[in-house]
Design an enzyme around this catalytic site. Structure first.
Site, mmCIF file in Angstrom:
data_model
loop_
_atom_site.group_PDB
_atom_site.id
_atom_site.type_symbol
_atom_site.label_atom_id
_atom_site.label_comp_id
_atom_site.label_asym_id
_atom_site.label_seq_id
_atom_site.Cartn_x
_atom_site.Cartn_y
_atom_site.Cartn_z
ATOM 1 N N ASP A 167 95.363 32.210 53.842
ATOM 2 C CA ASP A 167 96.450 31.416 53.272
ATOM 3 C C ASP A 167 97.239 30.740 54.393
ATOM 4 O O ASP A 167 97.240 31.213 55.530
ATOM 5 C CB ASP A 167 97.460 32.306 52.533
HETATM 6 N N1 URA Z 1 94.481 37.959 50.989
HETATM 7 C C1 URA Z 1 95.538 37.144 50.812
HETATM 8 O O1 URA Z 1 96.327 37.321 49.878
HETATM 9 N N2 URA Z 1 95.710 36.132 51.663
HETATM 10 C C2 URA Z 1 94.893 35.895 52.699
HETATM 11 O O2 URA Z 1 95.122 34.954 53.452
HETATM 12 C C3 URA Z 1 93.796 36.741 52.870
HETATM 13 C C4 URA Z 1 93.611 37.783 51.997
#
Ligand code: URA
Length: 233
Positions: free
Chosen positions: A102
């Site tokens: 993310d």
């Molecule tokens: N899980 C998440 O919520 N975000 C990420 O970036 C990776 C795994």
């Protein structure tokens, strides 16, 4: 492969632009002899303005991703490609992110132009461990590890339960979560499902690979030994 194609594929410009580099005599062999667009010369023996070329096809790198960069090619707020040499964005085959983190997740991100390798890593069968360090907005209740490990946990709007995941509690607001799958926003959604909220998320490990001392925002190429480490060989 003809040199003009090889060099254009590395992102040095369109074929027309690269043809111009040949016309200007800027592409030579090791001995400084001018090469021509139709020549076929090994990558390692080519020089542009006397410099070695970017790595050949088969490039895999690890990036220590900072907060605020998305794993896409376009985003007004900044993309992971902004942290790499500009040519890497122009290569063919493309240098793609191996899965995604993310925008606000930090840590270990792999990128590669090797499609087979990418599929091998992200394929559910690979079962490669993804380890996340989570900082939480609320105190852990104490029953989260059991729920995460149950193999029965369902996330909203999903049809199949999550594979068992391991939660190691560091303290009330910090935990290490090990996943073997990569569903959309999985770590954040898992903590939301147990009434918590992730304030910061950092991926510290993928398979056997860690960031080592790679600073935030920096990247390094991976070699065959790194890939063995990744797959636990
Ligand atoms: N899980 C998440 O919520 N975000 C990420 O970036 C990776 C795994």
């Amino acid at each position: 492969m003809k040199l003009v194609k090889l060099i254009a594929n590395l992102g040095y410009g369109s074929r027309r632009q690269v043809t111009q580099l040949f016309r200007e005599g800027r592409i030579t062999n090791l001995a400084g002899e001018v090469l021509y667009a139709d020549d076929q010369v090994a990558h390692a023996d080519i020089r542009l303005d006397g410099e070695t070329l970017d790595p050949p096809q088969g490039l895999t790198l690890m990036l220590h991703k900072p907060v605020g960069y998305t794993c896409s090619t376009k985003d007004p707020g900044g993309v992971v490609y902004d942290l790499l040499p500009p040519r890497f964005r122009e290569r063919s085959p493309v240098v793609a992110t191996v899965g995604r983190l993310d925008r606000d997740t930090t840590g270990l991100l792999l990128m590669t132009d090797d499609g087979a390798l990418l599929h091998r890593i992200v394929h559910p069968k690979s079962q490669l461990a993804k380890v996340y360090e989570a900082t939480l907005a609320r105190d852990l209740r104490g029953n989260e590890a059991e729920k995460f490990a149950s193999g029965k946990m369902m996330l909203e709007s999903e049809k199949t339960p999550l594979a068992p995941a391991t939660l190691e509690v560091i303290d009330k607001r910090h935990a290490r979560l090990t996943l073997t799958e990569g569903r959309y926003h999985q770590a954040r959604r898992m903590f939301a499902a147990v009434g918590n909220h992730v304030e910061a998320l950092h991926r510290s490990r993928l398979g056997g690979l860690t960031l080592g001392d790679l600073p935030v925002g920096q990247w390094r190429l991976l070699d065959a030994a790194d890939l063995d480490t990744l797959f636990g060989k």
